[in-house]
Design an enzyme around this catalytic site. Sequence first.
Site, short mmCIF file in Angstrom:
data_model
loop_
_atom_site.label_atom_id
_atom_site.label_comp_id
_atom_site.label_asym_id
_atom_site.label_seq_id
_atom_site.Cartn_x
_atom_site.Cartn_y
_atom_site.Cartn_z
CG ASP A 216 -2.27 0.72 0.97
OD1 ASP A 216 -2.22 1.96 0.80
OD2 ASP A 216 -3.33 0.08 0.95
N GLY A 241 4.55 1.48 -1.75
CA GLY A 241 4.81 1.90 -3.12
C GLY A 241 3.53 2.38 -3.78
CG ASP A 242 1.95 5.01 -7.39
OD1 ASP A 242 0.88 4.41 -7.61
OD2 ASP A 242 2.19 6.15 -7.84
CG HIS A 261 -14.84 0.03 -5.55
ND1 HIS A 261 -15.92 -0.16 -4.71
CD2 HIS A 261 -13.79 0.31 -4.74
CE1 HIS A 261 -15.53 0.00 -3.46
NE2 HIS A 261 -14.25 0.27 -3.45
C1 LIG Z 1 -10.85 1.12 -0.43
S1 LIG Z 1 -9.28 0.80 0.27
C2 LIG Z 1 -9.26 -0.99 0.33
C3 LIG Z 1 -8.33 -1.54 1.39
C4 LIG Z 1 -8.31 -3.06 1.51
N1 LIG Z 1 -8.01 -3.71 0.26
C5 LIG Z 1 -9.62 -3.56 2.08
O1 LIG Z 1 -10.46 -4.02 1.31
O2 LIG Z 1 -9.81 -3.49 3.30
C6 LIG Z 1 -8.19 1.16 -1.07
C7 LIG Z 1 -6.73 1.07 -0.70
O3 LIG Z 1 -5.93 1.44 -1.84
C8 LIG Z 1 -4.80 2.14 -1.36
N2 LIG Z 1 -4.18 2.93 -2.43
C9 LIG Z 1 -4.63 4.08 -2.97
N3 LIG Z 1 -3.78 4.51 -3.91
C10 LIG Z 1 -2.77 3.60 -3.97
C11 LIG Z 1 -1.58 3.49 -4.75
N4 LIG Z 1 -1.30 4.41 -5.67
N5 LIG Z 1 -0.76 2.44 -4.54
C12 LIG Z 1 -1.06 1.49 -3.60
N6 LIG Z 1 -2.19 1.54 -2.85
C13 LIG Z 1 -3.02 2.58 -3.02
C14 LIG Z 1 -5.38 2.99 -0.25
O4 LIG Z 1 -4.38 3.51 0.63
C15 LIG Z 1 -6.34 2.02 0.42
O5 LIG Z 1 -5.71 1.31 1.46
#
Ligand SMILES: C[S@@+](CC[C@H](N)C(=O)[O-])C[C@H]1O[C@@H](n2cnc3c(N)ncnc32)[C@H](O)[C@@H]1O
Length: 350
Positions: A216, A241-242, A261
């Site tokens: 994340d 990371g991203d 989503h």
């Molecule tokens: C809606 S949450 C879902 C978290 C987890 N998968 C769950 O279902 O409990 C979306 C996740 O995507 C992460 N996220 C957003 N942009 C991101 C990126 N560029 N790279 C990695 N993770 C990212 C957010 O920090 C967040 O934890």
Amino acid sequence: MTAHSTANKQATPSTTPTTHSDRSTMFALINGYRISQMLAVVAALRIADHVQSSPQTVSELARLTGAHEEALYRVLRTVAGFGVFHEGPERTFALTPLAATLLDKADASLRTDAQVIAQEWSWRAWGGLLESVQTGRTAFDEVFGHNTWEFFQTHPDASALFNNWMLVLSRRSADSILDAIDLTSTNVVVDVGGGHGALLRAILHRHDSVRGVLFDTPHVIASARSGFDADLAPRVSFVSGDCFLYVPAGGDVYLLKDVLHDWTDERSLEILGQCRRAMDSHARLLIIEHLVGAPNQRCAGKVLDIQMMVRQGGRNRTEAEFRKLLNAADLKLVRIGAAEAGPQVLVVTR
Ligand SMILES: C[S@@+](CC[C@H](N)C(=O)[O-])C[C@H]1O[C@@H](n2cnc3c(N)ncnc32)[C@H](O)[C@@H]1O
């Protein structure tokens, strides 16, 4: 069985006149936000916990919560009319089955859900729904001047509540998701955008030999690492990371739960492209989300879709839309797992 067959059948076109009962139903729908704000107050003040062992007078509840007694009374007597607490003599309030769902430690407690609804970052974004519908733009970005993830980076309290909410939601559906997926001969599970890793934790609890990678953004990984179960942490690599630039390689199973989503088709294709790059030919990708059901069916996927419209700028998708997206990413949808409760599990390969 697909998501479409599990939801309730809703309205059919009718030429019969509107009844009094239709008007009452509509009135209750229109008033929904008032009730949700009252429930958010009750949840924030932990009223359910304060009356758990015995009924309390409103003056004692005001003392315990630091609230204004008369204002608190007016809220409690109103929600009691909906079965949330029972008002007894002398302005005393007792727990009811509905109120018990807001207990902090209740199984599948709804307290965090009730709180999140009233947070500025949720509430003000929903307040911009008309603008989103008129312009197609994301209300959150218009109201706050940056997107949800940038906002959370600079608002640690909001981020903590959001991550906790994700944890709560994922815990609630984890068992039924795990029942729907086969992790036989899986060694490494990579949870992409895994947040605080609720699903990953459930997998590690159930499968002793599996190792996990929680991936994340840096600020989320920092808080996830510090709060992770001590007995499971040695089996987890915490990687920040991203996901638009990179997804860790070496997994047998990749998870994308409630991630796609959040994003438009274009951005989702970038994430899927990074997953594809990371996956060996034997690896599987599990996309776990609420699908949008058939016309006139009431389903969580449709409501979440509007949440995505106002807050994240993404969308929940129908099965057909997912097939098209995966096809464009050069990935194959093998099957859709039917979790008993909660989201669907799309099993994808290269
Ligand atoms: C809606 S949450 C879902 C978290 C987890 N998968 C769950 O279902 O409990 C979306 C996740 O995507 C992460 N996220 C957003 N942009 C991101 C990126 N560029 N790279 C990695 N993770 C990212 C957010 O920090 C967040 O934890």
